[in-house]
Design an enzyme around this catalytic site. Structure first.
Site, PDB file in Angstrom:
ATOM      1  N   HIS A   1     -53.180  32.815  17.505  1.00  0.00           N
ATOM      2  CA  HIS A   1     -52.713  32.209  16.106  1.00  0.00           C
ATOM      3  C   HIS A   1     -54.164  32.015  15.070  1.00  0.00           C
ATOM      4  O   HIS A   1     -55.081  31.243  15.617  1.00  0.00           O
ATOM      5  CB  HIS A   1     -52.151  30.861  16.510  1.00  0.00           C
ATOM      6  CG  HIS A   1     -51.253  30.184  15.457  1.00  0.00           C
ATOM      7  ND1 HIS A   1     -50.412  30.408  14.723  1.00  0.00           N
ATOM      8  CD2 HIS A   1     -51.708  28.942  14.968  1.00  0.00           C
ATOM      9  CE1 HIS A   1     -49.796  29.981  13.886  1.00  0.00           C
ATOM     10  NE2 HIS A   1     -50.764  28.818  13.887  1.00  0.00           N
TER      11      HIS A   1
ATOM     12  N   SER B   1     -50.408  29.521   8.971  1.00  0.00           N
ATOM     13  CA  SER B   1     -49.631  28.517  10.023  1.00  0.00           C
ATOM     14  C   SER B   1     -48.516  28.045   9.236  1.00  0.00           C
ATOM     15  O   SER B   1     -47.659  28.582   8.764  1.00  0.00           O
ATOM     16  CB  SER B   1     -50.546  27.498  10.677  1.00  0.00           C
ATOM     17  OG  SER B   1     -49.689  27.204  11.945  1.00  0.00           O
TER      18      SER B   1
ATOM     19  N   GLU C   1     -49.367  35.515  20.503  1.00  0.00           N
ATOM     20  CA  GLU C   1     -48.737  34.370  19.758  1.00  0.00           C
ATOM     21  C   GLU C   1     -47.228  34.237  19.951  1.00  0.00           C
ATOM     22  O   GLU C   1     -46.592  35.371  19.703  1.00  0.00           O
ATOM     23  CB  GLU C   1     -48.965  34.436  18.049  1.00  0.00           C
ATOM     24  CG  GLU C   1     -49.935  34.453  17.682  1.00  0.00           C
ATOM     25  CD  GLU C   1     -50.213  34.245  16.050  1.00  0.00           C
ATOM     26  OE1 GLU C   1     -49.481  33.394  15.590  1.00  0.00           O
ATOM     27  OE2 GLU C   1     -50.731  35.084  15.204  1.00  0.00           O
TER      28      GLU C   1
END
Length: 297
Positions: A268, A143, A238
């Site tokens: 995600h 991320s 996502e």
């Protein structure tokens, strides 16, 4: 991967509340709770320091080789710690036999952009200063930490440092302008983020600074020439999907060895659901193989 597995993970993500409407302290507590779990098996954890910052070292119980994974946790630049990413970090350590050091880099809004990048470069520089050859280092993250993986490489390159053997980024955030088409096409499909929620979170991270610059939005604005081999893993569910697809395309155009690894119908950082989601285990196996190949080449 079963529909039941996907539905359970999707439901858990939709219960999370990281839209930027709460205080950073509240979101940090909620994220820590979401990512909480027992100590990961197969590794020994020990606190350490790297580049002037606290860190967590992961050593495989069966003994480590001479490779090192420098890991950056996720959390939208304002949440998270090595503890929230310990399952992912341990998964890579078990699959590669390399030890890992997960960095507790500075977070916004107390320390906005580019503080985390400065910490990432300082940590990487200290590994080199310890005598670890660049070709024995892998940089990885998820991320925001996946974005930090790429920007640390860019900043290290620009500082004239030798670059590592490779890098792995899980669902990286690579464009704070939020200009990718998936911001719209994956709206509602993504169980965790919307374009609007990411923009609110970015306000903490950027603190009014220009998002149209290479280290803020490398998927769009960075010169990627000279980067080491990259593995980008992302799910189709996502809004950040195009952060990876655009970086991969531009990296390939710049002559970079890049693997874009897209998994269908997963959210995600789905790799965090090792042992719960079949596709998570498979993706981690591929990431482990990529790391082993880079460290032995």
């Amino acid at each position: 991967m079963t529909k039941e597995q996907r539905a359970a993970v999707d439901a858990q993500f939709r219960q999370a509340d990281f839209d930027g409407g709460r205080s950073p302290e509240e979101m940090r507590a909620a994220f820590a709770e979401l990512m909480a779990g027992p100590p990961p098996a197969g590794v020994t954890l020990a606190p350490t320091k790297l580049g002037g910052r606290p860190a967590l070292e992961f050593v495989p119980d069966e003994g480590a080789g001479d490779g090192v994974i420098l890991y950056f946790h996720g959390g939208a630049w304002i949440m998270g710690s090595p503890a929230t990413a310990q399952k992912l970090t341990a998964a890579l350590v078990r699959r590669t036999g390399a030890r890992a050091v997960s960095l507790d880099y500075r977070l916004a809004p107390e320390h906005p952009f580019p503080a985390a990048i400065e910490d990432g470069v300082a940590a990487y520089r200290e590994l080199l200063d310890q005598g670890i050859p660049a070709e024995r280092i892998i940089v990885a993250g998820d991320s925001a930490g996946g974005g930090l993986t790429i920007t640390t490489l860019l900043a290290a390159r620009d500082a004239g440092l030798p670059l590592p053997a490779g890098a792995v980024a899980f669902s990286p955030g690579l464009d704070v302008t939020r200009s990718g088409e998936s911001m719209t096409t994956k709206a509602g499909v993504d169980p965790l983020f919307t374009k609007e929620s990411l923009q609110r979170l970015s306000e903490f991270h950027m603190a009014g600074q220009d998002p149209y610059q290479p280290l803020a939005s490398p998927a769009v604005y960075a010169d990627l020439a000279g980067l080491p081999p990259l593995l980008l893993q992302v799910g189709t569910n996502e809004v950040l999907l195009d952060d990876s697809t655009r970086l991969a395309t531009r990296a390939a155009t710049a002559g970079v060895d890049v693997i874009l690894d897209v998994t269908g119908d997963v959210p995600h950082v789905f790799q965090a659901y090792e042992g719960v989601l079949d596709e998570a285990d498979a993706a981690l196996d591929r990431a482990g193989r990529f790391i082993r190949d880079r460290l032995t080449s």
